[in-house]
Design a protein around this motif. Structure first.
Motif: not given
Length: 145
Positions: A56-79
Protein backbone atom coordinates in the motif's frame (compact mmCIF):
# COMPACT_ATOMS: atom_id res chain seq x y z
CA UNK A 1 -1.45 45.22 -1.48
CA UNK A 2 -3.47 44.73 -4.65
CA UNK A 3 -1.66 43.88 -7.81
CA UNK A 4 -2.95 44.46 -11.31
CA UNK A 5 -1.29 41.22 -12.40
CA UNK A 6 -3.61 38.27 -12.50
CA UNK A 7 -2.66 35.22 -10.52
CA UNK A 8 -1.97 32.23 -12.75
CA UNK A 9 -5.02 30.04 -13.19
CA UNK A 10 -4.80 27.05 -10.95
CA UNK A 11 -5.62 23.60 -12.23
CA UNK A 12 -7.72 21.45 -9.92
CA UNK A 13 -5.20 18.59 -10.10
CA UNK A 14 -1.48 18.16 -10.43
CA UNK A 15 0.00 17.54 -13.86
CA UNK A 16 0.83 13.90 -13.07
CA UNK A 17 -2.77 13.21 -12.05
CA UNK A 18 -4.03 14.98 -15.18
CA UNK A 19 -1.84 12.63 -17.23
CA UNK A 20 -3.21 9.64 -15.37
CA UNK A 21 -6.76 10.82 -16.06
CA UNK A 22 -5.97 11.21 -19.75
CA UNK A 23 -4.54 7.68 -19.87
CA UNK A 24 -7.65 6.27 -18.19
CA UNK A 25 -9.90 8.41 -20.37
CA UNK A 26 -8.22 7.13 -23.53
CA UNK A 27 -7.96 3.48 -22.46
CA UNK A 28 -11.52 3.38 -21.11
CA UNK A 29 -13.01 5.47 -23.94
CA UNK A 30 -14.65 7.87 -21.48
CA UNK A 31 -16.25 10.96 -23.02
CA UNK A 32 -14.90 13.46 -20.48
CA UNK A 33 -12.08 13.93 -18.03
CA UNK A 34 -14.70 14.28 -15.29
CA UNK A 35 -16.02 10.77 -16.01
CA UNK A 36 -12.46 9.41 -15.96
CA UNK A 37 -11.88 11.17 -12.63
CA UNK A 38 -15.06 9.67 -11.18
CA UNK A 39 -14.00 6.17 -12.22
CA UNK A 40 -10.41 6.62 -10.98
CA UNK A 41 -11.63 7.79 -7.58
CA UNK A 42 -14.12 4.92 -7.26
CA UNK A 43 -11.61 2.20 -8.15
CA UNK A 44 -8.70 3.65 -6.14
CA UNK A 45 -10.93 4.03 -3.08
CA UNK A 46 -11.94 0.39 -3.48
CA UNK A 47 -8.33 -0.69 -3.89
CA UNK A 48 -7.41 1.33 -0.82
CA UNK A 49 -9.87 -0.78 1.17
CA UNK A 50 -8.06 -3.94 0.03
CA UNK A 51 -4.34 -3.14 0.27
CA UNK A 52 -2.27 -3.07 3.44
CA UNK A 53 1.34 -2.90 4.51
CA UNK A 54 4.36 -2.14 2.38
CA UNK A 55 2.50 -2.73 -0.87
CA UNK A 56 0.00 0.00 0.00
CA UNK A 57 2.77 2.42 0.98
CA UNK A 58 4.90 1.60 -2.07
CA UNK A 59 1.96 1.97 -4.46
CA UNK A 60 0.99 5.32 -2.94
CA UNK A 61 4.57 6.49 -3.44
CA UNK A 62 4.45 5.71 -7.16
CA UNK A 63 1.03 7.14 -7.97
CA UNK A 64 0.39 10.82 -8.67
CA UNK A 65 -0.26 12.66 -5.40
CA UNK A 66 -3.99 13.14 -5.99
CA UNK A 67 -4.41 9.43 -6.75
CA UNK A 68 -2.31 8.43 -3.74
CA UNK A 69 -4.53 10.53 -1.49
CA UNK A 70 -7.65 8.71 -2.68
CA UNK A 71 -5.97 5.33 -2.15
CA UNK A 72 -4.63 6.08 1.34
CA UNK A 73 -7.74 7.87 2.61
CA UNK A 74 -9.44 4.48 2.89
CA UNK A 75 -9.29 2.22 5.92
CA UNK A 76 -8.44 -1.32 4.80
CA UNK A 77 -11.18 -3.92 5.26
CA UNK A 78 -10.51 -6.65 7.76
CA UNK A 79 -11.47 -9.32 5.21
CA UNK A 80 -10.18 -8.64 1.69
CA UNK A 81 -12.50 -9.33 -1.22
CA UNK A 82 -11.75 -11.63 -4.14
CA UNK A 83 -11.42 -9.90 -7.51
CA UNK A 84 -14.98 -10.84 -8.44
CA UNK A 85 -16.38 -9.64 -5.10
CA UNK A 86 -14.35 -6.43 -5.48
CA UNK A 87 -16.08 -5.65 -8.79
CA UNK A 88 -19.49 -6.57 -7.32
CA UNK A 89 -18.84 -4.27 -4.35
CA UNK A 90 -17.94 -1.34 -6.62
CA UNK A 91 -20.99 -2.01 -8.80
CA UNK A 92 -23.26 -2.01 -5.74
CA UNK A 93 -21.79 1.30 -4.56
CA UNK A 94 -22.59 2.97 -7.89
CA UNK A 95 -25.66 1.08 -9.13
CA UNK A 96 -23.72 0.27 -12.29
CA UNK A 97 -23.82 -3.03 -14.14
CA UNK A 98 -21.15 -5.62 -13.45
CA UNK A 99 -19.92 -5.35 -17.05
CA UNK A 100 -19.52 -1.57 -16.81
CA UNK A 101 -17.83 -1.82 -13.43
CA UNK A 102 -15.48 -4.53 -14.70
CA UNK A 103 -14.55 -2.24 -17.64
CA UNK A 104 -14.02 0.73 -15.31
CA UNK A 105 -11.91 -1.33 -12.93
CA UNK A 106 -9.71 -2.70 -15.69
CA UNK A 107 -9.25 0.76 -17.22
CA UNK A 108 -8.05 2.22 -13.92
CA UNK A 109 -5.98 -0.72 -12.70
CA UNK A 110 -4.11 -0.98 -16.00
CA UNK A 111 -3.04 2.65 -15.50
CA UNK A 112 -2.13 1.87 -11.88
CA UNK A 113 -0.02 -1.06 -13.10
CA UNK A 114 1.88 1.26 -15.44
CA UNK A 115 2.77 3.55 -12.52
CA UNK A 116 3.55 0.69 -10.15
CA UNK A 117 5.74 -1.41 -12.40
CA UNK A 118 5.75 -5.19 -12.76
CA UNK A 119 7.58 -6.04 -9.51
CA UNK A 120 5.21 -4.09 -7.28
CA UNK A 121 2.15 -5.42 -9.12
CA UNK A 122 3.44 -8.95 -8.53
CA UNK A 123 3.77 -8.21 -4.81
CA UNK A 124 0.28 -6.67 -4.74
CA UNK A 125 -1.21 -9.70 -6.50
CA UNK A 126 0.44 -12.00 -3.96
CA UNK A 127 -1.16 -10.00 -1.14
CA UNK A 128 -4.67 -9.88 -2.61
CA UNK A 129 -7.06 -12.84 -2.86
CA UNK A 130 -7.53 -14.51 -6.25
CA UNK A 131 -9.15 -12.76 -9.16
CA UNK A 132 -7.23 -9.49 -9.36
CA UNK A 133 -4.63 -10.37 -12.01
CA UNK A 134 -7.00 -9.91 -14.92
CA UNK A 135 -8.15 -6.59 -13.48
CA UNK A 136 -4.52 -5.43 -13.61
CA UNK A 137 -4.18 -6.71 -17.18
CA UNK A 138 -2.28 -9.90 -16.35
CA UNK A 139 -3.06 -13.55 -16.81
CA UNK A 140 -3.93 -15.33 -13.61
CA UNK A 141 -1.90 -18.50 -13.50
CA UNK A 142 -2.78 -21.24 -11.05
CA UNK A 143 -0.80 -24.30 -10.09
CA UNK A 144 -2.05 -27.66 -11.34
CA UNK A 145 -3.62 -29.82 -8.66
Amino acid sequence: MISDRQAPSRQPYGTAYEQMLEKVRYEGAYPTREKADEVVRLVLAGLGRQLTGDERVDLAGRLPLDAARVLTAQIPDTKPLTGSAFVKDLAARTDASLATTRWDTGSVLSAVAAYAGPDLITRILHQLPTGYALLFGRAELTAAA
